[in-house]
Enzyme design. Structure first.
Site, mmCIF file in Angstrom:
data_model
loop_
_atom_site.group_PDB
_atom_site.id
_atom_site.type_symbol
_atom_site.label_atom_id
_atom_site.label_comp_id
_atom_site.label_asym_id
_atom_site.label_seq_id
_atom_site.Cartn_x
_atom_site.Cartn_y
_atom_site.Cartn_z
ATOM 1 N N HIS A 26 63.793 154.913 54.634
ATOM 2 C CA HIS A 26 65.428 155.672 55.932
ATOM 3 C C HIS A 26 65.923 156.020 54.065
ATOM 4 O O HIS A 26 67.022 155.568 53.912
ATOM 5 C CB HIS A 26 65.352 154.841 56.620
ATOM 6 C CG HIS A 26 64.014 154.930 57.904
ATOM 7 N ND1 HIS A 26 63.411 154.151 57.946
ATOM 8 C CD2 HIS A 26 64.539 156.352 58.212
ATOM 9 C CE1 HIS A 26 62.886 154.073 58.723
ATOM 10 N NE2 HIS A 26 63.237 155.726 59.623
ATOM 11 N N HIS A 33 57.717 160.749 60.149
ATOM 12 C CA HIS A 33 57.032 159.916 59.631
ATOM 13 C C HIS A 33 57.001 159.709 61.539
ATOM 14 O O HIS A 33 57.406 160.150 62.484
ATOM 15 C CB HIS A 33 57.493 158.215 58.848
ATOM 16 C CG HIS A 33 58.402 158.078 59.428
ATOM 17 N ND1 HIS A 33 59.652 159.045 58.645
ATOM 18 C CD2 HIS A 33 59.707 157.339 60.348
ATOM 19 C CE1 HIS A 33 61.163 158.623 59.047
ATOM 20 N NE2 HIS A 33 60.413 157.265 60.345
ATOM 21 N N CYS A 68 62.671 151.485 70.371
ATOM 22 C CA CYS A 68 61.699 152.828 69.635
ATOM 23 C C CYS A 68 61.677 151.757 68.604
ATOM 24 O O CYS A 68 61.949 150.684 68.206
ATOM 25 C CB CYS A 68 62.641 153.921 69.230
ATOM 26 S SG CYS A 68 64.747 153.137 68.513
ATOM 27 N N HIS A 70 58.211 152.152 65.112
ATOM 28 C CA HIS A 70 57.545 153.138 64.462
ATOM 29 C C HIS A 70 56.094 152.298 64.825
ATOM 30 O O HIS A 70 55.740 151.134 64.371
ATOM 31 C CB HIS A 70 57.220 153.062 62.667
ATOM 32 C CG HIS A 70 58.537 153.388 62.664
ATOM 33 N ND1 HIS A 70 60.166 152.535 62.410
ATOM 34 C CD2 HIS A 70 59.856 154.359 62.404
ATOM 35 C CE1 HIS A 70 61.033 153.026 62.318
ATOM 36 N NE2 HIS A 70 60.835 154.345 62.555
ATOM 37 N N GLU A 88 62.109 143.178 69.725
ATOM 38 C CA GLU A 88 63.777 143.025 70.260
ATOM 39 C C GLU A 88 63.832 142.575 71.234
ATOM 40 O O GLU A 88 65.486 142.115 71.278
ATOM 41 C CB GLU A 88 63.743 145.167 69.592
ATOM 42 C CG GLU A 88 63.560 145.328 68.941
ATOM 43 C CD GLU A 88 63.318 146.907 69.121
ATOM 44 O OE1 GLU A 88 64.475 147.212 69.847
ATOM 45 O OE2 GLU A 88 63.063 147.009 67.836
ATOM 46 N N TYR A 105 61.541 165.800 65.459
ATOM 47 C CA TYR A 105 63.765 165.567 65.854
ATOM 48 C C TYR A 105 64.208 164.829 64.490
ATOM 49 O O TYR A 105 63.582 164.252 63.427
ATOM 50 C CB TYR A 105 64.542 164.399 66.759
ATOM 51 C CG TYR A 105 65.056 163.676 66.494
ATOM 52 C CD1 TYR A 105 65.605 162.393 65.208
ATOM 53 C CD2 TYR A 105 64.226 162.594 66.529
ATOM 54 C CE1 TYR A 105 66.500 161.543 65.402
ATOM 55 C CE2 TYR A 105 63.762 160.617 66.375
ATOM 56 C CZ TYR A 105 65.262 160.140 65.448
ATOM 57 O OH TYR A 105 64.910 158.973 64.663
ATOM 58 N N GLU A 114 66.712 160.422 59.627
ATOM 59 C CA GLU A 114 66.139 160.351 60.679
ATOM 60 C C GLU A 114 65.018 161.565 60.703
ATOM 61 O O GLU A 114 65.441 162.607 60.784
ATOM 62 C CB GLU A 114 65.998 159.483 61.946
ATOM 63 C CG GLU A 114 66.281 158.098 62.174
ATOM 64 C CD GLU A 114 65.441 156.973 62.175
ATOM 65 O OE1 GLU A 114 64.422 157.352 61.357
ATOM 66 O OE2 GLU A 114 65.240 155.724 61.933
ATOM 67 N N GLU A 116 61.160 162.358 62.168
ATOM 68 C CA GLU A 116 60.104 161.886 63.088
ATOM 69 C C GLU A 116 59.722 162.707 63.485
ATOM 70 O O GLU A 116 60.409 163.349 64.919
ATOM 71 C CB GLU A 116 61.092 160.641 64.172
ATOM 72 C CG GLU A 116 61.511 159.420 62.756
ATOM 73 C CD GLU A 116 61.781 158.291 63.291
ATOM 74 O OE1 GLU A 116 62.061 156.789 63.153
ATOM 75 O OE2 GLU A 116 62.303 158.471 64.886
ATOM 76 N N TRP A 163 69.348 161.596 69.184
ATOM 77 C CA TRP A 163 67.624 161.411 69.818
ATOM 78 C C TRP A 163 67.393 160.995 71.015
ATOM 79 O O TRP A 163 67.122 161.581 72.021
ATOM 80 C CB TRP A 163 66.377 160.127 68.895
ATOM 81 C CG TRP A 163 66.810 158.765 69.052
ATOM 82 C CD1 TRP A 163 66.415 158.495 70.125
ATOM 83 C CD2 TRP A 163 67.480 158.123 67.816
ATOM 84 N NE1 TRP A 163 66.833 156.528 69.456
ATOM 85 C CE2 TRP A 163 67.473 156.690 68.567
ATOM 86 C CE3 TRP A 163 67.595 158.738 66.920
ATOM 87 C CZ2 TRP A 163 67.619 155.730 67.895
ATOM 88 C CZ3 TRP A 163 68.473 157.530 65.790
ATOM 89 C CH2 TRP A 163 68.648 156.053 66.056
#
Length: 196
Positions: A26, A33, A68, A70, A88, A105, A114, A116, A163
């Site tokens: 980032h 990605h 959210c 990856h 989290e 987005y 971002e 992604e 997003w």
């Protein structure tokens, strides 16, 4: 020592083209990605939204979806949702269902981009009372209704991640998540042995 978290780099068609350490991805020139977003509901159809920690590298302090992240190399989105939910929020989920499987987005905040391919999912919380946020990831959380979220995004868009603003608009236009929630009512869950 913790292993280095890797993200999956993809081409314009969403095909894997390589890996990169998350800590290096980032920047002002973030490569495309894989990612995911998940909106988690309880059995009363309340929706969990979270506010990103103030020291997050990307979009700190903004309200967003429930969880959210990856997917790692070889990891499915569902497995990544399970992993990140636990990390989290100590959140366990079931009934994970895709609602915007082709969502993509690009957004920029304070010089960090971002970029992604980010499928969007809905899920149910197993035990909402057990949720305990990791303060390095989540500054705050709130249970709300879908309609209240839509109203908040419309009236205070700058307090939400870019997003989540786009995702909620697309889901609202498509009748989601109401179609999913109608399908996954408490009687249906009880029939499947999901509730007592």
């Amino acid at each position: 020592m913790s292993p280095v978290e890797m993200v999956v780099l993809v081409d314009e068609e969403g095909r894997e083209v390589g890996l990169a350490p998350k800590a290096t991805v980032h920047t002002s020139t973030t490569p495309l990605h894989r990612a995911f977003s998940c909106y988690v509901f309880d059995t009363d159809d309340r929706l969990l939204i979270t506010r990103r920690a103030a020291d997050k590298r990307t979009f700190p302090g903004l309200w967003t979806n429930s969880v959210c992240g990856h997917p790692g190399p070889g990891e499915t989105d569902r497995d990544a949702i399970t992993r990140r939910g636990a990390a989290e929020l100590r959140l366990q989920v079931h009934d994970v269902a895709p609602v915007l499987p082709r969502f993509r987005y690009r957004a920029e905040h304070q010089g960090v981009v971002e970029n992604e391919v980010c499928p969007v999912y809905l899920a149910r919380a197993v035990d909402p009372a057990a949720i305990t946020p990791d303060p390095t990831e989540v500054a705050d959380l709130r249970w709300t209704t879908w309609d209240e979220l839509l109203d908040a995004v419309r009236s205070r868009p700058g307090t939400f991640s870019p997003w989540s603003r786009t995702q909620t608009r697309l889901m609202a236009a498509d009748g989601q998540p109401s179609r999913y929630l109608v399908r996954r009512t408490a009687p249906a869950l009880a029939e499947e042995g999901r509730t007592t």
